[in-house]
Design a protein around this motif. Structure first.
Motif, PDB file in Angstrom:
ATOM      1  N   GLN A 298       0.495  -1.085   0.096  1.00  0.00           N
ATOM      2  CA  GLN A 298       0.175  -0.482   0.016  1.00  0.00           C
ATOM      3  C   GLN A 298       0.643   0.521   0.329  1.00  0.00           C
ATOM      4  N   MET A 300       3.679   1.537  -1.395  1.00  0.00           N
ATOM      5  CA  MET A 300       4.183   1.811  -2.799  1.00  0.00           C
ATOM      6  C   MET A 300       3.064   2.127  -3.157  1.00  0.00           C
ATOM      7  N   ARG A 301       2.322   1.529  -2.971  1.00  0.00           N
ATOM      8  CA  ARG A 301       1.585   2.866  -4.129  1.00  0.00           C
ATOM      9  C   ARG A 301       1.170   4.261  -4.166  1.00  0.00           C
ATOM     10  N   GLU A 302       0.956   3.670  -2.527  1.00  0.00           N
ATOM     11  CA  GLU A 302       0.286   5.301  -2.409  1.00  0.00           C
ATOM     12  C   GLU A 302       1.519   6.513  -2.774  1.00  0.00           C
ATOM     13  N   ASP A 305       0.966   6.801  -6.611  1.00  0.00           N
ATOM     14  CA  ASP A 305       0.256   8.047  -7.202  1.00  0.00           C
ATOM     15  C   ASP A 305       0.624   9.135  -7.009  1.00  0.00           C
TER      16      ASP A 305
ATOM     17  N   ALA C  51      -5.322  -2.609   4.344  1.00  0.00           N
ATOM     18  CA  ALA C  51      -4.769  -2.616   3.188  1.00  0.00           C
ATOM     19  C   ALA C  51      -6.187  -3.158   2.735  1.00  0.00           C
ATOM     20  N   SER C  54      -7.642   0.576   1.972  1.00  0.00           N
ATOM     21  CA  SER C  54      -6.901   1.319   1.427  1.00  0.00           C
ATOM     22  C   SER C  54      -6.451   1.223  -0.091  1.00  0.00           C
ATOM     23  N   THR C  55      -6.757  -0.051  -0.820  1.00  0.00           N
ATOM     24  CA  THR C  55      -7.150  -0.079  -1.773  1.00  0.00           C
ATOM     25  C   THR C  55      -7.805   0.311  -2.532  1.00  0.00           C
ATOM     26  N   GLN C  58      -8.128   4.178  -2.869  1.00  0.00           N
ATOM     27  CA  GLN C  58      -6.856   4.325  -3.597  1.00  0.00           C
ATOM     28  C   GLN C  58      -7.204   3.987  -5.170  1.00  0.00           C
ATOM     29  N   TYR C  73      -4.004   0.479 -13.510  1.00  0.00           N
ATOM     30  CA  TYR C  73      -3.702   0.975 -12.034  1.00  0.00           C
ATOM     31  C   TYR C  73      -4.535  -0.237 -11.405  1.00  0.00           C
ATOM     32  N   TYR C  76      -5.143  -4.035  -5.276  1.00  0.00           N
ATOM     33  CA  TYR C  76      -4.862  -5.411  -4.860  1.00  0.00           C
ATOM     34  C   TYR C  76      -6.040  -6.349  -3.857  1.00  0.00           C
ATOM     35  N   PHE C  78      -6.230  -8.971  -0.716  1.00  0.00           N
ATOM     36  CA  PHE C  78      -5.781  -9.394   0.328  1.00  0.00           C
ATOM     37  C   PHE C  78      -6.504 -10.264   1.126  1.00  0.00           C
TER      38      PHE C  78
END
Lengths: 477, 234, 468
Positions: A298, A300-302, A305, C51, C54-55, C58, C73, C76, C78
């Motif tokens: 997460q 890394m993703r942020e 982005d 996580a 938050s994915t 995003q 893009y 993810y 989990f």
């Protein structure tokens, strides 16, 4: 006198089925273990050869395409251009960084089934490159392998205990001990003789059987430092054996009956070999928990982005940091997708580094804790020593990853300037190649030496204490 | 020669042996009599240094057994109630091993067979595993070991108990021969008859104390039994 | 009569110092392992929940962009932690925790937790499951090996049988007494386990799948019954206590330490796993073969031109590029299904060898069942992989469908939050208990067989045992 006792022990042991069963089981287990190790090394070698062949084929294809383009002068999409440094450094031309199996790899599979032994190096981020793994049935990883290290660490001490647990108590129980000790011979001479003979049989079995199996499985005797490695390996087997023989001698000196001695020794084995290592693992993973990598994913993703959102700004600051890369028409460069990507990657890596460092830190803390705790369990000491000698341990892998990091930097150092100069890859022969540099044998020897000292010291203490206690051995009553 | 001087052994405050002073000269057969727990076996174990004395000394050939345990064992042979041997080895192999431990590793097969003959064991027994031996045969192997070792003193702990009369008799004969050749013999026994027959002196022990010592020529069988019971009574 | 004998066994055992020491150790170790399991579980499931949330954030907060960019893009997935992982973490440490769901590609799960541990991990996890599978059978062996032979050696057996006690009752009574002693040691752990589970679950204990926990207890109970019966049988059959101990220790060692490794190597010799390189190359070769996609696209193009009666695809009211993307996905999906299907079938076959080998070592059957019921086995991971992949394919369908409808020729099309929210959040439901049981019928049968055989052997050994 000593030889006399050896010969006598040999003739009594020979007549007893136990020794043959034990030695037979042992030989079969060793053979199976080495066979499994050899097969695994063959598998790795095949996979690496496959990777090398794939790389070769890909590069041949690239050369062919460049030739075609030059000859025909045809147009190619910028995304498929085999001359573009961004393409070659990224998707088209990754090279493999490979960790070849060590010279004694068949002896201990260690962590080599879990930790990846080759990476596909490109301009991609470090974390993405390092996340690659060999595919394997997870249940097989969980269960572990039946390799020689397993036989040596688990079975070998049990067999030692099986042939020594009653070496004195049986003589006492059957009444021969009194007659023996009415002769002018010290009990410690007798015990030393008994242990020496048993040690010769068992240690001999490991060394001979694994030697033969290794010879059949093919070990490269020409590789550097192999002599020292083999010597240390034999030494490790001998010292680990000595630890268990000393323990048996110590327990024998208590003068308890066969059943009690057997229970004490079996419990000691269970605690030292099975329970303590698992409890250590439990302790270090609880005290220094490594958070799930989902957090890193997460982060890394942020980071990426954010970095992507400010791509052009990043490129500007990238030029500030690396003015040598700035070409005259920086204005136009702003729009160059590839340049932005380099800058973004760079930024992501910088942002993610503290997160990755947290993982590293915890792992290092775990390892440091284990490095201290291992002196409490001969099995852990032995595991580390055998993995180090076989080159299948964590240390050699770290050594490999460090080289991969350097190579990754070199890779980028080669391609980034080309991207910024809008140059083309002219010769594929100049694209950096990875060559694994083996750990210095001296460094391995030092690490193994510490482990062996950790085994030898308690072995010597127990042995000496046991022998000194023998003076007060209750021959009667 | 076996000598005990004020030899004393306490076990957790219980006196197993109290100030035993005793000398067994070469050629002498000293029989220790007494009830179970009177201290006979303790005496023998002390001579063998299997247990440490609380005070006093035990000496073999004038050498203290505590100070030089290995040296003294060169001169003494021990025959327990049952001579326990390695079951999986033949009688000859056992004899060879024990002789070697005793410091005589150089006997030839013929010499070893000679010892077997000397103690009256049939030739074919020598090459049989001792797992098949009777008790009488085992005791004879014990004597053979003593002879092979050239022991000058002999410690016997009820060596004839459980033997049939014939075997017992043969054993006594062997003992007599050894003592005639100048061996000092200390034998703990319950067998009053054998004590009178083969002993030169008898000592009667009670609660760890040697209460009486007599020459066996002082009285007949019946007298010895009466004497013994008299000491046991009170 | 049986109960009387059982009571005497229990009383005798509880007065035995060995029993008290051993049970204190077992109790302490199982409580520690449960506590650690509980802590790891709460840490990890919190991290995974965060996580997952938050994915999703995003995803829905993406700026305006072309739907296909969003597809690249990706999101993810989990794997949520199964609650019974407190008891048995199974293959969790050796299975990647995250998979990236992106366009065109079924990715592998990455980041095996075990790679972030020291080599000591390979000695075992010391989970409650391991305590139950490895340590408790040893406890049973140590408590039982002399249960019959000891009476014979003390001479009390003659006494007992002279009183007219039936041998069958004697064996059953002893078995029951040992089982009761074992129960005394285990009950605190079970209570703690239940409390821990109740604490970790928001909706209370029943919010999970209590059936799984109940079955898990039953499986372990059956396993201990097998061990008790075997040990008692050997105690009666062997000539001496010492021999019984040697036989039982050898069995314990083979069963709990040797068998699984030996079988694992055997299984991989029977069904060899390809290397990642081989696997990727074979899959890539199939993916690179675009001929089937091209054929299919030609057909669709022709059909659409006919349907809308136009000459060029640009004249179509829908975007052909979206159709093309989706056709590419559909074809790749077939390739993924074939290759991953083959690989996972291979793992299943290897794991089936473990189940079958339970005939030789009951621990293998028990381990399979334990991981299955705890939801930490490969089959349930595979189910999660399937669900994640289905979700990925749904995302692609939704996004490509949007392109088909909204992209106009020659225009840059950007979609926004409305489309991102059209993609539902990923919601995974673990398979039902019955599904797990059906998958592990082999192990259930094997365990049942062991139980019948062990009890029969115990009774037979008791009936024919020598008195002295």
């Amino acid at each position: 006198m000593f030889l006399r006792i050896l010969r006598h022990e040999w003739s009594t042991l020979r007549a007893d089925a136990t020794l043959w069963v034990v030695a037979g089981v042992f030989a079969v287990a060793i053979g199976y273990g080495v066979w499994n190790g050899v097969r695994w090394v063959e598998f790795q070698t095949r996979a690496l050869a496959g990777a090398a062949a794939e790389e070769q084929e890909r590069y041949d294809g690239l050369r062919q395409r460049v030739d075609d383009i030059v000859k025909t002068g045809g147009q190619v999409s910028p995304f498929a251009d085999p001359r573009s440094p961004s393409n070659v450094g990224g998707r088209l031309g990754p090279r493999y960084a490979m960790l070849p199996p060590g010279p004694l790899a068949p002896l201990a599979i260690g962590q080599s089934d879990l930790l990846p032994y080759y990476f596909r190096i490109s301009t991609d981020s470090r974390e993405n490159i390092l996340a690659a793994t060999e595919i394997e049935n997870p249940q097989r990883l969980l269960v572990g392998r039946f390799d020689l290290a397993f036989v040596v660490i688990f079975l070998y001490p049990l067999l030692i205990l099986a042939v020594t647990y009653n070496m004195l108590s049986a003589e006492k129980e059957q009444g021969t001990l009194a007659l023996v000790l009415s002769q002018p011979v010290a009990l410690r001479t007798i015990v030393t003789g008994k242990i020496t003979l048993r040690a010769m049989v068992l240690v001999g079995t490991v060394l001979v059987c694994s030697g033969v199996a290794l010879a059949l499985g093919g070990v490269d005797l020409a590789s550097p430092g192999i002599g020292l490695r083999l010597l240390l390996w034999a030494g490790a087997v001998a010292v680990y054996g000595a630890f268990w023989f000393s323990l048996a001698a110590l327990v024998a000196s208590f003068g308890r009956g066969s059943a009690t001695s057997a229970t004490i020794l079996a419990s000691a084995w269970l605690v030292l070999v099975v329970m303590l290592p698992s409890l250590f693992n439990l302790a270090v993973t609880t005290i220094y928990p490594v958070p799930s990598r989902v957090e890193m994913v997460q982060a890394m993703r942020e980071a990426s982005d954010d970095a992507s959102a400010e791509g052009s700004k990043l490129l500007a600051s990238y030029y500030e940091d690396h003015p040598e890369l700035a070409t005259g028409d920086a204005e136009q460069a702003m729009t160059d997708f590839n340049m932005i990507r380099v800058a973004v990657n760079d930024d992501v890596e910088r942002r993610v580094r503290p997160v990755v460092a947290r993982y590293e830190q915890q792992i290092v803390a775990q390892q440091a804790a284990i490095d201290g705790l291992r002196f409490l369990s001969p099995a852990v000491l032995m595991q580390e020593a055998l993995n180090d000698l076989a080159g299948t341990g964590t240390a050699r892998h770290r050594h490999f990853v460090a080289q991969v990091d350097r190579f990754h930097a070199e890779w980028r150092g080669y391609f980034t300037p080309l991207i910024f100069q809008r140059a083309q890859v002219t010769s594929f022969d100049d694209v950096p190649r990875f060559a694994f540099e083996e750990e210095a044998t001296g460094a391995i020897a030092r690490r193994v030496g510490v482990s062996l000292a950790g085994l030898a010291l308690p072995a010597a203490l127990m042995g000496l204490f046991g022998v000194s206690r023998l003076r007060r051995y209750p021959v009667v009553g | 020669m076996l000598e005990a001087t004020n030899l004393t052994k306490h076990y957790n405050g219980v006196t197993a042996l109290d100030s035993l002073t005793l000398t067994v000269e070469p050629g002498e057969v000293f029989c220790l009599l007494g009830a179970n727990g009177a201290g006979k076996t303790t005496t023998i174990n002390l001579f063998l240094n299997f247990i440490a004395p609380t005070s006093g000394t035990a000496a073999i050939n004038g050498i203290d057994v505590v100070q030089q345990p290995l040296e003294t064992k060169k001169y003494v042979a021990y025959i327990p109630e049952t001579v326990m041997l390695y079951r999986n080895l033949t009688g000859l192999e056992n004899l060879e091993y024990f002789a070697a431990l005793a410091g005589r590793p150089d006997y030839t097969r013929d010499q070893l067979l000679g010892f077997f003959q000397e103690v009256g064991l049939a030739g074919d027994a020598a090459d049989r595993r001792v797992g098949t031996y009777s008790k009488g045969m085992r005791q004879k192997v014990g004597i053979a070991i003593a002879i092979a070792k050239g022991a000058r003193s002999l410690l016997l702990d009820e060596p004839t108990s459980g033997l049939d009369p014939k075997a017992s008799n043969e054993f006594s004969d062997l003992l007599k021969r050894m003592s005639d050749s100048g061996v000092a013999v200390l034998m703990a026994t319950h067998d009053l008859f054998r004590a009178k027959e083969s002993g030169t002196r008898v000592g009667i022990m009670k609660h760890g104390t040697l209460v009486a010592v007599h020459g066996t020529d002082e009285f007949g069988h019946a007298d010895l039994e009466r004497l013994y019971l008299q000491y046991m009574h009170d | 009569m049986v109960l009387r004998i059982a009571r005497k066994e229990l009383v005798e055992m509880m007065r035995d110092g060995r029993f008290r020491v051993l049970s204190a150790i077992v109790l302490a170790v199982s409580l520690v392992s449960l506590l650690a399991g509980w802590k790891h579980y709460t840490d990890l499931s919190r991290q995974h929940e965060t996580a997952a949330a938050s994915t999703r954030e995003q995803w829905v907060n993406q700026p305006e962009k072309n739907p296909h960019s969003a597809a690249h893009y990706g999101v993810y997935a989990f794997k949520p932690k199964s609650q019974l992982a407190i008891v048995d973490t199974g293959i969790d440490p050796y299975m990647g925790v995250a998979v990236w769901l992106e366009a065109h590609r079924q990715n592998e799960f990455k980041y095996r937790p075990a790679q972030d541990r020291t080599a000591v991990q390979r000695f075992g996890e010391m989970t409650a499951g391991e305590v139950l599978q490895v340590l408790l059978p040893l406890f049973v062996v140590l408590m039982t090996f002399s249960a019959f032979s000891g009476e014979r050696e003390q001479g009390t057996l003659r006494q007992l049988l002279s009183l007219g006690v039936r041998r069958r009752d004697l064996m059953m009574g002893k078995a029951l007494g040992i089982a009761a002693a074992l129960g005394l040691v285990l009950v605190p752990s079970v209570i703690m386990g239940v409390v821990a589970m109740a604490l970790t679950l928001e909706g209370g204990l029943l919010a999970g799948d209590p059936m799984r926990a109940v079955l898990l207890v039953a499986v372990y109970a059956a396993y201990f019954a097998v061990m008790i019966a075997l040990a008692l049988g050997v105690s009666a059959w062997a000539a001496s206590s010492r021999l019984a101990l040697v036989i039982l220790l050898s069995f314990w060692f083979t069963n709990s330490l040797i068998a699984s490794r030996a079988v694992s190597d055997l299984a991989s010799a029977l069904h060899p796993t390809p290397s990642a390189i081989e696997f990727q190359q074979a899959m890539q070769a199939d993916l690179d073969d675009r001929a089937p996609v091209q054929r299919r696209l030609d057909e669709r193009r022709a059909a659409l031109l006919r349907e809308y009666n136009v000459d060029t695809i640009d004249a179509l009211p829908i975007a052909f590029s979206g159709i093309s993307l989706q056709e590419g996905e559909e074809y790749a999906n077939l390739v993924f299904d074939r290759h991953y299907g083959r690989l996972f079938d291979l793992y299943d076959r290897q794991n089936r060898v473990h189940q079958l080998a339970g005939v030789v070592a009951p621990m293998l059957a028990v381990r399979s069942l334990s991981m299955g019921l705890a939801g930490t086995d490969f089959l349930q991971h595979r189910d999660f992989i399937r669900a994640a992949e289905d979700y990925r394919r749904d995302i692609q369908r939704i996004l490509n469908g949007d392109i088909v409808r909204n992209q106009k020729p020659g225009q840059v099309y950007l979609a926004g939050r409305a489309l991102w929210e059209e993609v539902p959040p990923f919601d995974y439901e673990a398979p039902a208990t019955s599904w797990v049981l059906a998958a592990y019928t082999t192990s259930l049968l094997v365990l049942g067989l062991w139980m019948a055989a062990a009890v029969a052997w115990m009774l037979r050994a008791g009936a024919t045992a020598r008195v002295d």
